[in-house]
Design a protein around this motif. Sequence first.
Motif, short mmCIF file in Angstrom:
data_model
loop_
_atom_site.label_atom_id
_atom_site.label_comp_id
_atom_site.label_asym_id
_atom_site.label_seq_id
_atom_site.Cartn_x
_atom_site.Cartn_y
_atom_site.Cartn_z
N ARG A 76 27.29 -29.61 99.87
CA ARG A 76 26.51 -29.35 101.07
C ARG A 76 25.76 -28.04 100.92
O ARG A 76 26.15 -27.17 100.18
CB ARG A 76 27.44 -29.28 102.27
CG ARG A 76 27.97 -30.62 102.71
CD ARG A 76 28.65 -30.47 104.05
NE ARG A 76 29.26 -31.71 104.50
CZ ARG A 76 28.61 -32.68 105.12
NH1 ARG A 76 27.31 -32.57 105.34
NH2 ARG A 76 29.24 -33.76 105.51
N PHE A 117 24.36 -38.29 97.62
CA PHE A 117 23.86 -38.35 96.25
C PHE A 117 24.26 -39.68 95.65
O PHE A 117 25.18 -40.34 96.13
CB PHE A 117 24.29 -37.14 95.42
CG PHE A 117 25.71 -37.17 94.92
CD1 PHE A 117 26.75 -36.88 95.76
CD2 PHE A 117 25.97 -37.46 93.60
CE1 PHE A 117 28.06 -36.87 95.31
CE2 PHE A 117 27.28 -37.45 93.13
CZ PHE A 117 28.32 -37.17 93.99
N PRO A 141 34.76 -40.26 106.49
CA PRO A 141 33.89 -40.14 105.30
C PRO A 141 33.88 -41.40 104.44
O PRO A 141 32.86 -41.74 103.85
CB PRO A 141 34.47 -38.94 104.54
CG PRO A 141 35.82 -38.70 105.10
CD PRO A 141 35.79 -39.21 106.51
N MET A 178 31.67 -37.39 97.91
CA MET A 178 32.85 -36.96 97.19
C MET A 178 33.96 -38.02 97.29
O MET A 178 34.71 -38.23 96.34
CB MET A 178 33.35 -35.62 97.72
CG MET A 178 32.47 -34.44 97.31
SD MET A 178 33.12 -32.90 97.99
CE MET A 178 31.84 -31.76 97.48
N LEU A 200 45.20 -31.61 100.79
CA LEU A 200 44.49 -32.59 99.98
C LEU A 200 44.30 -32.06 98.57
O LEU A 200 43.95 -30.89 98.39
CB LEU A 200 43.12 -32.83 100.60
CG LEU A 200 42.29 -33.93 99.97
CD1 LEU A 200 42.74 -35.27 100.52
CD2 LEU A 200 40.82 -33.71 100.26
N SER A 215 40.80 -29.16 103.56
CA SER A 215 40.65 -30.54 103.11
C SER A 215 39.25 -31.11 103.34
O SER A 215 38.68 -31.76 102.47
CB SER A 215 41.67 -31.43 103.83
OG SER A 215 42.94 -30.85 103.71
N GLU A 216 38.71 -30.86 104.52
CA GLU A 216 37.49 -31.60 104.86
C GLU A 216 36.31 -31.25 103.94
O GLU A 216 35.40 -32.04 103.77
CB GLU A 216 37.11 -31.38 106.32
CG GLU A 216 36.77 -29.96 106.66
CD GLU A 216 36.39 -29.80 108.14
OE1 GLU A 216 35.81 -28.78 108.49
OE2 GLU A 216 36.69 -30.73 108.93
N HIS A 267 24.94 -36.24 104.08
CA HIS A 267 25.05 -35.63 102.75
C HIS A 267 25.05 -36.79 101.77
O HIS A 267 25.82 -37.73 101.92
CB HIS A 267 26.36 -34.84 102.69
CG HIS A 267 26.63 -34.26 101.33
ND1 HIS A 267 27.87 -33.81 100.96
CD2 HIS A 267 25.84 -34.06 100.25
CE1 HIS A 267 27.83 -33.35 99.73
NE2 HIS A 267 26.61 -33.50 99.28
N LEU A 281 35.87 -33.84 101.36
CA LEU A 281 35.81 -35.24 101.82
C LEU A 281 34.45 -35.59 102.38
O LEU A 281 34.36 -36.29 103.37
CB LEU A 281 36.91 -35.49 102.87
CG LEU A 281 38.32 -35.57 102.29
CD1 LEU A 281 39.33 -35.81 103.40
CD2 LEU A 281 38.41 -36.69 101.26
N THR A 282 33.38 -35.12 101.78
CA THR A 282 32.08 -35.64 102.17
C THR A 282 31.99 -37.07 101.64
O THR A 282 32.69 -37.41 100.68
CB THR A 282 30.95 -34.81 101.56
OG1 THR A 282 31.02 -34.95 100.14
CG2 THR A 282 31.08 -33.34 101.94
#
Lengths: 448, 389
Positions: free
Chosen positions: B161, B175, B203, A385, A320, A377-378, B173, A381-382
């Motif tokens: 995080r 914002f 996500p 984000m 990613l 990658s993860e 998580h 990807l929150t």
Amino acid sequence: MEAPSLLEDIRFGYGPLAGRTPGQGGIDPDRVLAQLAAPDASAATWDRPPLAKRWNLIEIYAQDRKAGLLRQGAKEADPRSRKLIQIEEEDAQSFISRPAVAQCGFRERLVNFWANRITVAASGQILRHLIQSYRDEAIRPHVTGRLTEMLKATLWHPAMQTYLTQTQSVGPNSKLGKRQGKGLNENLAREFLELHTMGSGYSQEDVTELARLLAGMKNDAEGPRVEDNRAEPGRKTILGTSYDPGRDEIDRLVETVARRPETARATAFFMARHFIADAPPEDLVATMAQAYLDHDTDLTALYRAMLTHKSARSRERQKLRTPHELVVASLRLTGLTGLETGLRGFRKEGMKLIDRLKIMGQPVYLPARPDGWPEVSEAWLTPPMVSARVDWSIDLGRAVGERADPVAMADFALGDLASPILRRAVAGAEQRWEGVTVLLSSPDFSRR
Amino acid sequence: MTDLLLSRRAFLIGCSVAASPLVTPVSFASASGENRLVVIVLRGAMDGLDVVRPVGDTAFAGLRPTLSANPGPALNDFFTLHPAAESLMPLWKSGELGFAHAVATPYRQGRSHFIGQDALENGTDQTDGTMTSAHDGWLNRAIGLMKDATPETGVSVGQQRLLVLEGDAPSDHWFPVEESQLSGQGAELIAALNAADPLFAEPFAEAQRLADTSDGMTGGVPRGKMQYAQLGTYVAQRLMGPSRIASFSLGGWDMHRDQVRSMAGQLKGLSDAILAMKEGLGRAWGTTLVIGITEFGRTARENGTGGTDHGTGGLAVLAGGALKGGHVYGKWPGLGESDLFENRDLLPTADVRAFPAWALRSMFGLEAAGLEATVFPGLDLGSDPGFLL
């Protein structure tokens, strides 16, 4: 220089550059490596002044700062302080614009890979002055050389010495140590073994002994040296080898550690994980590590081993793009340098890309930890984000998409790597700009 | 992930909660009550001796001639509060503000920010700061012990995080993001592409849900640096939803020089954040505890540049209606020459981990065994410090 193929540009660069016809074929290791030998006039427009030309400004700046002259736009400050502020703003911009205009994407990717593998963050006043030099003088000249040389340059660079608090380390039996009761700071010794080289296969005793060897290291405007009054006297045994105090002995230690099989493996793993897959194939890592050892830590041999492996040719893109890589790839695709002003929807003074990267979770030169930005990658990807990636695509789509042909743009960006669903979505957008946004925000465009 | 939302809705329209298959049976360790915990990670090593000043200690003024010059409001006959935190005095008087002094994590070797913060967030008992093998956060492990926790129980607010919430137990998580200018159709196309990609599907769906349920929070939010009061407001908003445990970090406490100026700005920010949480939480503030913890304290003596260097014993900030405030907890070690740790730092007299541990015990019902073995390995809970109502 022959233009890279699309896959080469995506996997080993920052994506295709608008206006440049991609080369044919999948991955040609010789063609990719030829990028490292070729000059890059576009990227060179972003060459930054070396530290030797900055020390004077840094000194004046520190005086002005102490005198409180840097507040309110530094109007009262010495012109040289203002000059430094401007230089450092351009430094941050170069992080984005240099790869955005570069012909040789692979070299820029390598610089950023190594700067992350051997991390320094620009946290705090001193490091803000030193970070660009760290990248340009400790990392960049060595990406085509031997890791041994890069490790010496990074270990000795004043940015690293400050970042990992080596400057505070005092040999307990040194003159200063005895007089002031000060002692070792193991920070750099530990991270050198843990993060920069071996990663495993050493003991706490090795860390402590290395900290004793490193005590007294100093590098500033006067150059690298070991200061007698801080150096720990006596021999140290690290990984079974004895070392005497002194600069040459530290370099000998670096050479020994660089040639360790643990270092070969850790380095190969990190590189394979960065370029190929979050969980790289074992035989790829083993092949790369062996090539590194066979060629006495030569990095080009390491790259060639990676480029010739079958996983480098895979059409499946498992990695990613980081926020930085995504922004740069978007700029290249839309033919922007990052310096444009007056774009629709953006602030008058420009795209504010430095703020943007912060919003996307990757503030310029500020990884949160000494192990650098995440390479899997993860981590990128929150949910917030992912939102920020879409926001960026919306803003850029609105700015440049009015008269764009999103379908042609998708072809240029991804060629036959584009999934059918992406083609349909881009073609099916209501407005041109939304088509561009759909492309830029797509998982397809984020993968490499 | 939607269990709590659905069950609440079901409750509102008069269904029996117990009958809902979406509600798991209530266990002893519970994340579903009205109790709320906020953990603020104060990065950079906050100078506890400057925030809560032991003016009653005869050695204090001599150690800190510059830093003690501008007096603040008296907390009791021994301690005063830094003047920049004066806006918190009403909370002190109403018992909603307190402190734990001379506390520290077990980390003693090195005074490194990186190691110290990792140790603080990981909850390790190793004196060299080595993390527990999973490299996860203590708050995450605590949530893992709450049988009815959902992925929204714990939320970190801010761009990245926080280690303290990282680990096996899923957490949220968040914002603020801006309102979209896309057409509905454009948004659908983007959603379809994301849903089709295994990496992005989850996500993206979560981001969409946040945007949809944020009640206008996405509109009009200025980009750039998040202001402290705003941060407090966002945290409160999350806690008024399904979240019960929130964490965020405030950096900037590393004050090697010019501390008079920098501490004033930092404390104003921290006070703003606390007051914004109180306001945003309304009645829920009454069952909320805020704990501000830092990696270590700073040297007892001020240094030659008007600041302080890395030390050991530090301060924990406590606030909220759940607190029995108006009190500085802890055993005062003294600042005399022979009292100091390694002849330079405030001697820690208590393990700072005991405070969040007791909070988790009395607010969320975690058992002592789990706290001492899993959440904070090697911790001796000791007797209840009695800082909660």
